[in-house]
Design a protein around this motif. Structure first.
Motif, PDB file in Angstrom:
ATOM      1  N   VAL A   1       0.832  -1.208   0.000  1.00 46.46           N
ATOM      2  CA  VAL A   1       0.000   0.000   0.000  1.00 46.46           C
ATOM      3  C   VAL A   1       0.865   1.256   0.000  1.00 46.46           C
ATOM      4  CG1 VAL A   1      -1.949  -1.145   1.109  1.00 46.46           C
ATOM      5  CG2 VAL A   1      -0.265   0.029   2.527  1.00 46.46           C
ATOM      6  N   VAL A   2       2.051   1.191   0.615  1.00 40.65           N
ATOM      7  CA  VAL A   2       2.948   2.349   0.589  1.00 40.65           C
ATOM      8  C   VAL A   2       3.462   2.584  -0.824  1.00 40.65           C
ATOM      9  CG1 VAL A   2       5.195   3.209   1.360  1.00 40.65           C
ATOM     10  CG2 VAL A   2       3.640   2.174   3.018  1.00 40.65           C
ATOM     11  N   LEU A   3       3.846   1.498  -1.503  1.00 38.93           N
ATOM     12  CA  LEU A   3       4.327   1.629  -2.885  1.00 38.93           C
ATOM     13  C   LEU A   3       3.218   2.116  -3.822  1.00 38.93           C
ATOM     14  CD1 LEU A   3       6.561  -1.564  -3.246  1.00 38.93           C
ATOM     15  CD2 LEU A   3       7.319   0.822  -3.086  1.00 38.93           C
ATOM     16  N   GLN A   4       1.971   1.738  -3.515  1.00 45.39           N
ATOM     17  CA  GLN A   4       0.838   2.186  -4.318  1.00 45.39           C
ATOM     18  C   GLN A   4       0.426   3.614  -3.990  1.00 45.39           C
ATOM     19  OE1 GLN A   4      -0.899   0.438  -6.823  1.00 45.39           O
ATOM     20  NE2 GLN A   4       0.866  -0.923  -6.652  1.00 45.39           N
ATOM     21  N   SER A   5       1.105   4.226  -3.006  1.00 46.24           N
ATOM     22  CA  SER A   5       0.815   5.602  -2.571  1.00 46.24           C
ATOM     23  C   SER A   5      -0.645   5.778  -2.155  1.00 46.24           C
ATOM     24  CB  SER A   5       1.156   6.610  -3.695  1.00 46.24           C
ATOM     25  OG  SER A   5       2.517   6.513  -4.044  1.00 46.24           O
ATOM     26  N   GLU A   6      -1.187   4.759  -1.507  1.00 45.25           N
ATOM     27  CA  GLU A   6      -2.563   4.835  -1.039  1.00 45.25           C
ATOM     28  C   GLU A   6      -2.626   5.561   0.307  1.00 45.25           C
ATOM     29  OE1 GLU A   6      -5.216   1.546  -1.395  1.00 45.25           O
ATOM     30  OE2 GLU A   6      -3.738   0.358  -2.473  1.00 45.25           O
ATOM     31  N   VAL A   7      -3.768   6.187   0.564  1.00 46.29           N
ATOM     32  CA  VAL A   7      -3.992   6.803   1.861  1.00 46.29           C
ATOM     33  C   VAL A   7      -4.159   5.682   2.884  1.00 46.29           C
ATOM     34  CG1 VAL A   7      -5.547   8.234   3.234  1.00 46.29           C
ATOM     35  CG2 VAL A   7      -5.118   8.816   0.842  1.00 46.29           C
ATOM     36  N   TRP A   8      -3.212   5.574   3.817  1.00 47.41           N
ATOM     37  CA  TRP A   8      -3.213   4.421   4.702  1.00 47.41           C
ATOM     38  C   TRP A   8      -3.403   4.768   6.170  1.00 47.41           C
ATOM     39  CZ3 TRP A   8       0.621   4.072   8.446  1.00 47.41           C
ATOM     40  CH2 TRP A   8       1.700   4.959   8.293  1.00 47.41           C
ATOM     41  N   TRP A   9      -3.256   6.055   6.545  1.00 47.96           N
ATOM     42  CA  TRP A   9      -3.397   6.411   7.950  1.00 47.96           C
ATOM     43  C   TRP A   9      -4.863   6.677   8.286  1.00 47.96           C
ATOM     44  CZ3 TRP A   9      -0.278   5.601  11.776  1.00 47.96           C
ATOM     45  CH2 TRP A   9      -0.512   6.203  13.014  1.00 47.96           C
ATOM     46  N   PRO A  10      -5.389   6.131   9.394  1.00 51.76           N
ATOM     47  CA  PRO A  10      -6.811   6.356   9.739  1.00 51.76           C
ATOM     48  C   PRO A  10      -7.114   7.828   9.971  1.00 51.76           C
ATOM     49  CG  PRO A  10      -5.617   5.299  11.560  1.00 51.76           C
ATOM     50  CD  PRO A  10      -4.719   5.254  10.368  1.00 51.76           C
ATOM     51  N   ARG A  11      -8.193   8.296   9.345  1.00 56.83           N
ATOM     52  CA  ARG A  11      -8.534   9.709   9.438  1.00 56.83           C
ATOM     53  C   ARG A  11      -9.913   9.961  10.024  1.00 56.83           C
ATOM     54  NH1 ARG A  11      -7.802  11.664   3.409  1.00 56.83           N
ATOM     55  NH2 ARG A  11      -9.002   9.746   3.118  1.00 56.83           N
ATOM     56  N   SER A  12     -10.637   8.909  10.316  1.00 60.03           N
ATOM     57  CA  SER A  12     -11.994   9.081  10.831  1.00 60.03           C
ATOM     58  C   SER A  12     -12.326   7.964  11.810  1.00 60.03           C
ATOM     59  CB  SER A  12     -13.012   9.066   9.682  1.00 60.03           C
ATOM     60  OG  SER A  12     -13.060   7.775   9.080  1.00 60.03           O
ATOM     61  N   ARG A  13     -13.446   8.139  12.504  1.00 61.73           N
ATOM     62  CA  ARG A  13     -13.917   7.114  13.427  1.00 61.73           C
ATOM     63  C   ARG A  13     -14.231   5.824  12.667  1.00 61.73           C
ATOM     64  NH1 ARG A  13     -19.456   7.570  17.051  1.00 61.73           N
ATOM     65  NH2 ARG A  13     -19.245   5.564  18.147  1.00 61.73           N
ATOM     66  N   GLY A  14     -14.772   5.965  11.459  1.00 67.29           N
ATOM     67  CA  GLY A  14     -15.082   4.796  10.648  1.00 67.29           C
ATOM     68  C   GLY A  14     -13.841   3.993  10.302  1.00 67.29           C
ATOM     69  N   ASP A  15     -12.734   4.697  10.025  1.00 72.12           N
ATOM     70  CA  ASP A  15     -11.479   4.007   9.727  1.00 72.12           C
ATOM     71  C   ASP A  15     -11.015   3.186  10.929  1.00 72.12           C
ATOM     72  OD1 ASP A  15     -11.475   5.167   7.241  1.00 72.12           O
ATOM     73  OD2 ASP A  15     -10.058   6.759   7.774  1.00 72.12           O
ATOM     74  N   VAL A  16     -11.103   3.785  12.120  1.00 71.09           N
ATOM     75  CA  VAL A  16     -10.676   3.094  13.341  1.00 71.09           C
ATOM     76  C   VAL A  16     -11.566   1.880  13.608  1.00 71.09           C
ATOM     77  CG1 VAL A  16     -10.399   3.304  15.841  1.00 71.09           C
ATOM     78  CG2 VAL A  16      -9.708   5.189  14.351  1.00 71.09           C
ATOM     79  N   LEU A  17     -12.874   2.035  13.432  1.00 75.14           N
ATOM     80  CA  LEU A  17     -13.796   0.925  13.652  1.00 75.14           C
ATOM     81  C   LEU A  17     -13.542  -0.210  12.658  1.00 75.14           C
ATOM     82  CD1 LEU A  17     -17.142   2.832  14.367  1.00 75.14           C
ATOM     83  CD2 LEU A  17     -15.726   1.567  16.001  1.00 75.14           C
ATOM     84  N   THR A  18     -13.206   0.149  11.431  1.00 80.55           N
ATOM     85  CA  THR A  18     -12.884  -0.866  10.424  1.00 80.55           C
ATOM     86  C   THR A  18     -11.643  -1.653  10.819  1.00 80.55           C
ATOM     87  OG1 THR A  18     -13.868   0.447   8.633  1.00 80.55           O
ATOM     88  CG2 THR A  18     -12.260  -1.226   8.004  1.00 80.55           C
TER      89      THR A  18
END
Length: 303
Positions: free
Chosen positions: A52-69
């Protein structure tokens, strides 16, 4: 060419997920269950994070939904679903473990019915859910008499693992997240691996420190091929094919596992296993009868 590619990838995915069970059996001969799962996801998470780092994807959680996932994937899917599953398989056989995986799509539909208002089941679908559970009971208690033994405990644990995997998949769909499927998988694997490493000694697991060649190969196979490659294939297929077709692949995996379990470990395939498995598949078919009808119409089988 596209149809050939899809058929090839579906077959490869069935092979990779079907051979999880015999590869796990080899790993369990040397590692305790939770440690084996932790090592599997150590390998998988390192590769997925790099991807995912090489794909330059957004990987850091930015919302409550991200954390719950992350929590649902790491705890329910990785630790309870897969980690507990290994404990159950250690008490039964790889063939039975594979047969029980057929319950996951049925339970997923059941949890969707409860938690997602847009996916309410109709009476015939509820009947299919019931048939699926009857199939599970046939596999769990083939004689009709409950005898408390280690094997029954292992079977019950597998049911719990299937339920946790199904619930996590529904919760992840329910939560609004900004993550892609690959980022979600990377986080789930990483969090799950850490938790499993903590739980393993807390629950009294011990390990000699030795890593025979076959055990090392089993861990590498589980982490790289059966997790990273398999999930990338799975999500790629979901982008190209209807989800129903990809889900049907889960019913080919137990067949692959049964063949390898019989060839490698001489594990029996009993009539109750086959009968229960067919009932689970039949229940799933009844629940998904509209999708089946649509697919048959698309291929010109019915008008």
């Amino acid at each position: 060419m596209s149809s050939y590619r899809d058929a090839r990838d579906l077959g490869l995915l069935s092979l990779l997920w079907g051979t999880i069970f015999p590869a796990t059996e080899i790993g369990l001969s040397m590692f305790p269950p939770l440690l084996l799962m932790a090592l599997r996801f150590d390998v998988a998470s390192l590769i997925m994070i790099g991807y995912v780092v090489l794909q330059s994807e957004v990987w850091w959680p930015r919302s409550r939904g991200d954390v719950l996932t992350i929590a649902a994937g790491g705890v329910l899917w990785t630790v309870i679903g897969n980690g507990v599953w290994y404990i159950g398989q250690d008490l039964t056989t790889s063939v039975f473990s594979a047969m029980m995986s057929s319950l996951v799509p049925v339970l997923t539909a059941g949890f969707s019915w409860i938690l997602l208002p847009s996916e309410r089941l109709r009476p015939l679908s509820i009947a299919g859910l019931g048939i699926g559970f009857v199939g599970v009971m046939v596999m769990l208690v083939p004689s009709g008499e409950i005898t408390f033994a280690e094997s029954l405990l292992g079977k019950a644990i597998l049911v719990g693992g299937a339920g946790s995997i199904s619930l996590s998949s529904v919760l992840i769909r329910y939560v609004d997240t900004s993550f892609s499927s690959s980022v979600q998988t990377a986080w789930s694997a990483a969090l799950g691996a850490v938790l499993l490493h903590v739980l393993s000694p807390l629950l009294g697991e011990t390990w000699s420190g030795e890593v025979p060649l076959m055990a090392g190969v089993a861990v590498a196979y589980l982490g790289i091929l059966s997790t990273v490659v398999a999930y990338l294939l799975y999500f790629s297929l979901l982008q190209r094919r209807p989800s129903f077709e990809v889900t049907l692949m889960m019913y080919l995996a137990p067949v692959v596992a049964a063949i390898f379990g019989w060839l490698l470990f001489s594990e029996p395939v009993t009539p109750s296993m086959v009968g229960g498995f067919l009932l689970v598949v039949g229940g799933f078919a009844l629940m998904k009868r509209q999708d089946i009808r649509a697919e048959l119409a698309r291929f010109g089988v019915i008008g």
